[in-house]
Design a protein around this motif. Structure first.
Motif, short mmCIF file in Angstrom:
data_model
loop_
_atom_site.label_atom_id
_atom_site.label_comp_id
_atom_site.label_asym_id
_atom_site.label_seq_id
_atom_site.Cartn_x
_atom_site.Cartn_y
_atom_site.Cartn_z
N ILE A 291 0.85 -1.19 0.00
CA ILE A 291 0.00 0.00 0.00
C ILE A 291 0.88 1.23 0.00
O ILE A 291 1.67 1.44 0.94
CB ILE A 291 -0.95 0.01 1.22
CG1 ILE A 291 -1.85 -1.23 1.20
CG2 ILE A 291 -1.79 1.29 1.25
CD1 ILE A 291 -2.75 -1.35 2.42
N GLU A 292 0.80 2.03 -1.06
CA GLU A 292 1.53 3.29 -1.16
C GLU A 292 0.62 4.39 -0.62
O GLU A 292 -0.32 4.83 -1.28
CB GLU A 292 1.93 3.58 -2.61
CG GLU A 292 2.83 2.51 -3.24
CD GLU A 292 4.21 2.50 -2.60
OE1 GLU A 292 4.57 3.49 -1.91
OE2 GLU A 292 4.93 1.50 -2.78
N LEU A 328 -1.34 -0.85 -4.17
CA LEU A 328 -2.56 -0.07 -4.00
C LEU A 328 -2.17 1.34 -3.59
O LEU A 328 -1.58 1.55 -2.52
CB LEU A 328 -3.46 -0.71 -2.93
CG LEU A 328 -4.71 0.06 -2.54
CD1 LEU A 328 -5.66 0.21 -3.73
CD2 LEU A 328 -5.42 -0.60 -1.36
N ASP A 329 -2.47 2.32 -4.43
CA ASP A 329 -2.14 3.72 -4.15
C ASP A 329 -3.31 4.35 -3.40
O ASP A 329 -4.46 4.30 -3.85
CB ASP A 329 -1.89 4.50 -5.45
CG ASP A 329 -0.69 3.94 -6.20
OD1 ASP A 329 0.25 3.48 -5.53
OD2 ASP A 329 -0.71 3.95 -7.45
N VAL A 330 -2.97 4.96 -2.26
CA VAL A 330 -4.00 5.57 -1.41
C VAL A 330 -3.63 7.04 -1.20
O VAL A 330 -2.49 7.36 -0.81
CB VAL A 330 -4.12 4.85 -0.05
CG1 VAL A 330 -5.21 5.49 0.80
CG2 VAL A 330 -4.38 3.37 -0.26
N TYR A 331 -4.59 7.92 -1.47
CA TYR A 331 -4.42 9.37 -1.28
C TYR A 331 -5.45 9.82 -0.25
O TYR A 331 -6.67 9.63 -0.44
CB TYR A 331 -4.62 10.13 -2.59
CG TYR A 331 -3.78 9.61 -3.74
CD1 TYR A 331 -2.50 10.10 -3.96
CD2 TYR A 331 -4.26 8.60 -4.58
CE1 TYR A 331 -1.73 9.61 -5.01
CE2 TYR A 331 -3.49 8.11 -5.62
CZ TYR A 331 -2.22 8.62 -5.83
OH TYR A 331 -1.45 8.13 -6.86
N LEU A 337 -10.91 10.14 0.61
CA LEU A 337 -9.92 9.11 0.35
C LEU A 337 -10.04 8.65 -1.09
O LEU A 337 -11.14 8.59 -1.64
CB LEU A 337 -10.13 7.91 1.29
CG LEU A 337 -10.09 8.19 2.79
CD1 LEU A 337 -10.49 6.94 3.57
CD2 LEU A 337 -8.69 8.65 3.22
N ARG A 338 -8.90 8.30 -1.68
CA ARG A 338 -8.88 7.82 -3.05
C ARG A 338 -8.00 6.57 -3.10
O ARG A 338 -6.81 6.62 -2.75
CB ARG A 338 -8.34 8.89 -3.99
CG ARG A 338 -8.26 8.46 -5.47
CD ARG A 338 -7.62 9.56 -6.29
NE ARG A 338 -7.42 9.17 -7.68
CZ ARG A 338 -8.27 9.43 -8.66
NH1 ARG A 338 -9.38 10.08 -8.39
NH2 ARG A 338 -8.03 9.04 -9.90
N PHE A 339 -8.60 5.45 -3.51
CA PHE A 339 -7.89 4.18 -3.63
C PHE A 339 -7.78 3.85 -5.12
O PHE A 339 -8.78 3.85 -5.84
CB PHE A 339 -8.64 3.06 -2.90
CG PHE A 339 -8.95 3.37 -1.46
CD1 PHE A 339 -8.03 3.08 -0.46
CD2 PHE A 339 -10.16 3.96 -1.10
CE1 PHE A 339 -8.31 3.36 0.86
CE2 PHE A 339 -10.45 4.24 0.22
CZ PHE A 339 -9.52 3.95 1.21
N GLU A 340 -6.57 3.51 -5.56
CA GLU A 340 -6.34 3.29 -6.98
C GLU A 340 -5.32 2.17 -7.16
O GLU A 340 -4.27 2.15 -6.49
CB GLU A 340 -5.86 4.58 -7.64
CG GLU A 340 -5.65 4.49 -9.14
CD GLU A 340 -5.25 5.83 -9.74
OE1 GLU A 340 -4.77 5.84 -10.90
OE2 GLU A 340 -5.41 6.86 -9.05
#
Length: 385
Positions: A291-292, A328-331, A337-340
């Motif tokens: 998870i980034e 999994l990129d998490v902002y 929250l944005r999961f990509e």
């Protein structure tokens, strides 16, 4: 979406438009009937004067107050110019609209077998306008029409209020209109079915949570008793740790299921999401999910229930591990929250899986908005605070 309007306004606009169209058509037809003498009144008087002339009761040529009976060569110039411009058949009535008025002419066979003309002339000054009469009649018709529309609208509106009151008080009152009765019955049936389904869902969730907690409590007690034994093999310690972690996770899931079945905004408290997200990243790194996490330096404070928030993150991680590829990129920010992550070609993009439903239910409990989109080979899940 169309603008809302009352039943009275709806009826008034449509019936009023139909009434105006009817008045216009009626006015136009009435003027044509009057002007072209379609009711045969003008032709009747022309033939009456013709009979008087043929019987010898009138001296020919006769010319008095807009009437002329006689031959063409003795006719007034204005009349003769109009007659000579058009061929008139015998025993037929013709209308000529000249500048000074309207002229009705009957051409017949005279006593000396010469053409005999009977002319009735109506000047513009002597012909009253019909428009005031039409306006008065239309206004007189408008009053009862408006009363009828008002009565119909008031009655229908009263029946609609009775239906709404019946639905609100859960007692169906009989209505004069069968459509309203049918609507009230269908609505009450749907309301009952929805409430029944909600009660069954909550009962099932409570039962499931209780049934999960009961064996988990027994497992926890047994593990505590085992841990108190002095001669436990060292190989069993790792197994006990795994069982303890699994037992804790199952307890949280059971608690989350119970909270989802009974959402209560009073249970929400302000928490900093930064540390929860960091612990979540470390936990799933042990399960093989990278998870980034990109998070703002200041604390992100939101009113949540930590168990439900952790349950939502767990479902996101499971979906990413099962359907995603790579990290999994998490902002995370104050806005949401944005999961990509990347996905394969056969990924379920509809978002109707069990994990997606749990995520949506948790967001609904928190008052958040969630949406999922696919951009090429990237799957994006956005949670907006």
């Amino acid at each position: 979406m169309s603008k809302k309007q009352s039943i009275t306004a709806y009826l008034a606009k449509r019936i009023g438009a139909l009434f105006i169209l009817f008045v216009l058509v009626w006015t136009l037809v009435a003027k044509w009937v009057y002007h072209y003498a379609w009711d045969d009144t003008t032709e009747f008087y022309l033939h009456q004067d013709l009979e008087l002339a043929l019987s010898g009761q009138l001296a020919l040529p006769y010319h008095f107050e807009g009437k002329y009976i006689g031959a063409l060569d003795q006719m007034p110039t204005e009349y003769r110019l109009a007659v000579e411009s058009t061929e008139i058949m015998f025993a037929h009535t013709a209308l000529f609209a000249i500048q000074s008025g309207d002229m009705y002419i009957l051409k017949a066979q005279g006593v000396d077998e010469e053409p005999l003309y009977v002319v009735h002339f109506f000047s513009v000054q002597d012909s009253p306008s019909l428009m005031p009469i039409f306006i008065i009649l239309a206004g007189a018709m408008l009053l009862p029409l408006g009363f009828v529309i008002w009565r119909i609208g008031a009655h229908v509106s009263k029946e609609a209020d009775n239906v709404l009151e019946s639905v609100a008080n859960q007692v169906i009152k009989p209505s004069q209109f069968s459509e309203f009765d049918q609507f009230a019955t269908v609505y009450k049936t749907a309301q009952f079915a929805q409430q029944h389904a909600l009660d069954q869902e909550r009962l099932f969730a409570a039962f499931l949570s209780h049934e999960i907690r009961t064996p988990l409590t027994k497992i926890s007690l047994c593990m505590s008793r085992i841990q108190q034994i002095d001669d436990i093999p060292l190989e069993a310690l790792d197994v006990l740790d795994t069982l303890e972690v699994s037992q804790r996770e199952l307890s949280q899931i059971a608690q989350g299921i119970l909270l989802l079945s009974r959402p209560n905004s009073s249970q929400l408290q302000n928490h900093a999401l930064n540390n929860v997200l960091k612990r979540w990243r470390i936990k799933w790194h042990e399960h093989g999910l990278i998870i980034e996490l990109q998070i703002e330096e200041h604390q992100i404070i939101q009113a949540v229930h930590t168990v439900l928030f952790s349950l939502m993150l767990t479902q996101v991680a499971k979906n990413a591990l099962q359907h995603g590829q790579g990290a999994l990129d998490v902002y995370a920010s104050d806005q949401g929250l944005r999961f990509e992550n990347s996905v394969g070609g056969n990924h379920p993009s509809s978002g109707f899986g069990l994990g997606s439903k749990i995520i949506k239910q948790v967001c609904d409990c928190f008052g958040w908005y969630v949406k999922s989109t696919v951009h090429g080979e990237r799957y994006v899940l956005e949670v907006i605070f």
